[in-house]
Design a protein around this motif. Structure first.
Motif, PDB file in Angstrom:
ATOM      1  N   LEU A  39      39.267  91.294  80.640  1.00  0.00           N
ATOM      2  CA  LEU A  39      38.567  90.384  79.742  1.00  0.00           C
ATOM      3  C   LEU A  39      38.270  91.109  78.442  1.00  0.00           C
ATOM      4  N   GLN A  40      38.688  90.499  77.360  1.00  0.00           N
ATOM      5  CA  GLN A  40      38.430  91.090  76.046  1.00  0.00           C
ATOM      6  C   GLN A  40      37.693  90.048  75.212  1.00  0.00           C
ATOM      7  N   VAL A  41      36.468  90.376  74.857  1.00  0.00           N
ATOM      8  CA  VAL A  41      35.634  89.456  74.084  1.00  0.00           C
ATOM      9  C   VAL A  41      35.373  90.076  72.723  1.00  0.00           C
ATOM     10  N   SER A  96      37.058  85.619  69.360  1.00  0.00           N
ATOM     11  CA  SER A  96      38.198  85.453  70.257  1.00  0.00           C
ATOM     12  C   SER A  96      37.862  85.919  71.660  1.00  0.00           C
ATOM     13  N   LEU A  97      38.619  85.361  72.589  1.00  0.00           N
ATOM     14  CA  LEU A  97      38.337  85.545  73.998  1.00  0.00           C
ATOM     15  C   LEU A  97      39.675  85.578  74.719  1.00  0.00           C
ATOM     16  N   ARG A  98      39.973  86.694  75.356  1.00  0.00           N
ATOM     17  CA  ARG A  98      41.227  86.775  76.106  1.00  0.00           C
ATOM     18  C   ARG A  98      40.943  87.215  77.535  1.00  0.00           C
ATOM     19  N   SER A 134      44.732  88.845  79.242  1.00  0.00           N
ATOM     20  CA  SER A 134      45.534  88.822  78.003  1.00  0.00           C
ATOM     21  C   SER A 134      46.010  87.418  77.618  1.00  0.00           C
ATOM     22  N   LEU A 135      45.412  86.388  78.192  1.00  0.00           N
ATOM     23  CA  LEU A 135      45.781  85.011  77.852  1.00  0.00           C
ATOM     24  C   LEU A 135      44.672  84.399  77.009  1.00  0.00           C
ATOM     25  N   ASP A 136      45.056  83.475  76.156  1.00  0.00           N
ATOM     26  CA  ASP A 136      44.074  82.818  75.313  1.00  0.00           C
ATOM     27  C   ASP A 136      43.462  81.625  76.062  1.00  0.00           C
ATOM     28  N   VAL A 137      42.141  81.544  76.054  1.00  0.00           N
ATOM     29  CA  VAL A 137      41.469  80.507  76.839  1.00  0.00           C
ATOM     30  C   VAL A 137      41.826  79.098  76.358  1.00  0.00           C
TER      31      VAL A 137
END
Lengths: 311, 261
Positions: free
Chosen positions: A13-15, A68-70, A73-76
């Motif tokens: 999770l990358q916020v 952004s929120l991944r 590695s997928l875009d929500v």
């Protein structure tokens, strides 16, 4: 599941600078963090800090207002279906289906994930066993106690064998027995390499379960780190609590530049393992009630978010 | 905005959930459509028939019960689907938080809402089928064309299910459903050619009745049961389809606005 399992340590999770605004009010005001595979990551904060808003964006319930929120590695916004098929969510509210039995709750939920019936049945049996719900399989959900309902909610969240498990206040309102059982189960799941995001009001729970955590307030992140490191950095290792403290003690502490918080008739002294101060308090102010204890995450939390009531 | 990519056959899994719950008490669920027409036919046939003489519809003289029987089916379609997507859906959405739970799975809100509407139509179809059989036994339905009631009930169910969902999307509380029922459902129930032919009304009232979707459903129901109509059935069919599509979009839009924040 047909997806590739995530390798350990990979970012799940990358916020980045994530924000959520409702009618001009910022529930989440630009937060950034990352969670790696196998980690248990805590989101802490008082009521209204923005924890649930943040979580709802992560599983694609609420669209982000900014940032952004991944996930994986997928875009929500585009890949929410693929993300949700690999995520398990245990919501704060009881969202179990009261029209269905315990077993049906699991089977029907499996249907929402398009899990084939025989596989769903197998998985449901495993989960009933794991959460000690076997005897309750035909029970109506409305008849379950709080602890049982929460176990079923967690079982349901695991029906798709998720890689990432999101728990929004999983133990709120449970008795100590149920809470300990749930912790045990979470530890067992951690041992299987699952990744967790957890919100909680219980600092003991966060300290016990989380590898890393953030403390949020007013939609922002105040601090981030491992529980022990945060305690050490923000309040030190030891605390002295003195009831019925007077000006004399306050002056004494101020003179030695020792940090403390003053409450109605109590002082919380952050002596940071300074034995000299401890001795002095012991010797000079022993007539009052003194407690010498180790610092906890709760001390950090209260120091950072203040002691006044929120609601 | 509604995204078409958010609508897939996955909605059937939500529809199936409702079917499983419905089957638990299917005997009770079937009792109403089984007995309701019998009550109406008895009451109106025994008690009312003698007062109504010389009724003609579509240029043909009809006994009062014959005239009314197809309307009973149409009314039942309206009630079954409208109440399902208003009260029942509202309970699932607001009190049971069932939709919130579903929204953690790969289901979209559009699929959940569509499934609720289709479910309402399914329930209406089941009720209409049972009623048609019962009324058929009384001799009020001509077969085989009476079987066309089944697809018609599904279309009518979609129409009233969709408009019900629209009200669920905008109602502030469950008590406020009284308003659309009082202002929309009840007038339709009375003035859609259900209990007396619209052709007996003043000109302006006849025109007004054309706006009611129930009027068209009653017309088509009579066409199926008796083979008689007073307006063009294709226009009625077209009206119902357009009405359904409009309120499907409105229902999905208002529910999205309500739930996605």
């Amino acid at each position: 599941m047909d997806q590739q399992p995530t390798a350990a340590g990979e970012i799940i999770l990358q916020v980045d600078n994530l924000g959520k605004h409702y009618n001009g009010v910022s529930a989440v005001a630009g937060i950034s963090f990352a969670v790696r595979a196998g980690e248990c990551f805590g989101l802490l904060g008082p009521n209204g800090a923005g924890k649930t808003s943040a979580i709802r964006m992560i599983y694609g319930f609420a669209p982000p207002s900014s940032g952004s929120l991944r996930v994986f590695s997928l875009d929500v916004a585009d890949d929410w279906r693929r993300i949700r098929s690999r995520v398990g969510v245990c919501q704060q509210d009881n969202t179990l289906d009261p029209d269905l039995s315990v077993l049906q709750n699991l089977l029907i939920f499996a249907g929402y994930f398009q899990i084939p019936a025989d596989q769903a049945r197998e998985r449901a049996e495993e989960l009933l066993h794991f959460f000690a719900l076997e005897k309750k399989r035909e029970a109506k959900v409305g008849e379950l106690s709080g602890g049982l309902a929460r176990r079923l909610t967690l079982a349901r969240a695991l029906i798709n064998d998720p890689e990432l498990i999101i728990l929004d206040e999983p133990t709120t309102g449970l008795d100590p027995q149920s809470r300990h059982l749930l912790w045990e189960k979470l530890h067992a799941l951690r041992a299987r390499g699952k990744t967790f995001i957890l919100t909680t009001h219980y600092m003991e729970e966060a300290a016990q379960l989380c590898d890393r955590l953030v403390i949020m307030d007013h939609g922002r992140i105040l601090i981030e780190g491992a529980p022990t490191g945060l305690i050490e950095a923000h309040v030190g290792s030891s605390i002295i609590e003195v009831s019925g403290a007077d000006q004399e003690l306050v002056d004494f502490l101020a003179e030695r530049k020792v940090e403390f918080d003053r409450m109605a008739d109590r002082l919380v002294i952050y002596n940071k393992g300074n034995a000299e101060i401890e001795q002095a308090v012991r010797a000079g102010f022993h007539s009052r009630q003194c407690t010498f204890r180790s610092a906890t995450l709760e001390d950090v939390f209260l120091r950072l978010t203040g002691r006044e009531l929120r609601e | 905005m509604i995204r078409m990519s958010n609508i897939s056959w996955r909605f059937l899994s939500v529809w199936r959930r409702n079917l499983i719950v419905y089957r638990k008490i299917w005997k009770v669920n079937f009792l109403v459509p089984l007995l309701e027409p019998a009550f109406y036919i008895l009451a109106f046939g025994l008690g009312f028939q003698g007062l109504v003489q010389g009724l003609s519809y579509g240029g043909k003289a009809l006994a009062y019960t014959q005239f009314m029987a197809p309307a009973l089916i149409a009314i039942s379609i309206m009630y079954n689907s409208f109440f399902e997507t208003t009260y029942a859906s509202f309970v699932r959405m607001y009190y049971q938080k069932t939709f919130d739970g579903m929204m953690t799975t790969p289901l979209s809100l559009e699929e959940i809402i569509l499934a609720e509407i289709v479910w309402g139509a399914t329930k209406a179809t089941a009720a209409a089928a049972v009623m048609t059989l019962v009324l058929g036994l009384f001799g009020f339905v001509n077969f085989p064309q009476g079987l066309l009631i089944v697809p018609l009930a599904f279309l009518g169910g979609l129409a009233f299910g969709a408009v019900g969902m629209f009200f669920t999307g905008i109602t502030p509380s469950i008590d406020m459903f009284n308003l659309p029922i009082f202002l929309f459902i009840t007038p339709m129930f009375l003035f859609s050619g259900t209990f007396f032919p619209v052709s007996g009304l003043p000109e302006w009232a006849q025109t007004a009745a054309l706006i009611f979707p129930l009027y068209h459903l009653v017309e088509l129901s009579r066409a199926c049961c008796l083979g008689l109509v007073e307006t063009n059935p294709l226009l009625s069919l077209g009206y119902l389809i357009v009405f359904t599509l409009c309120f499907l979009v409105l229902g999905l839009t208002t529910m999205r606005r309500r739930l996605i924040k």
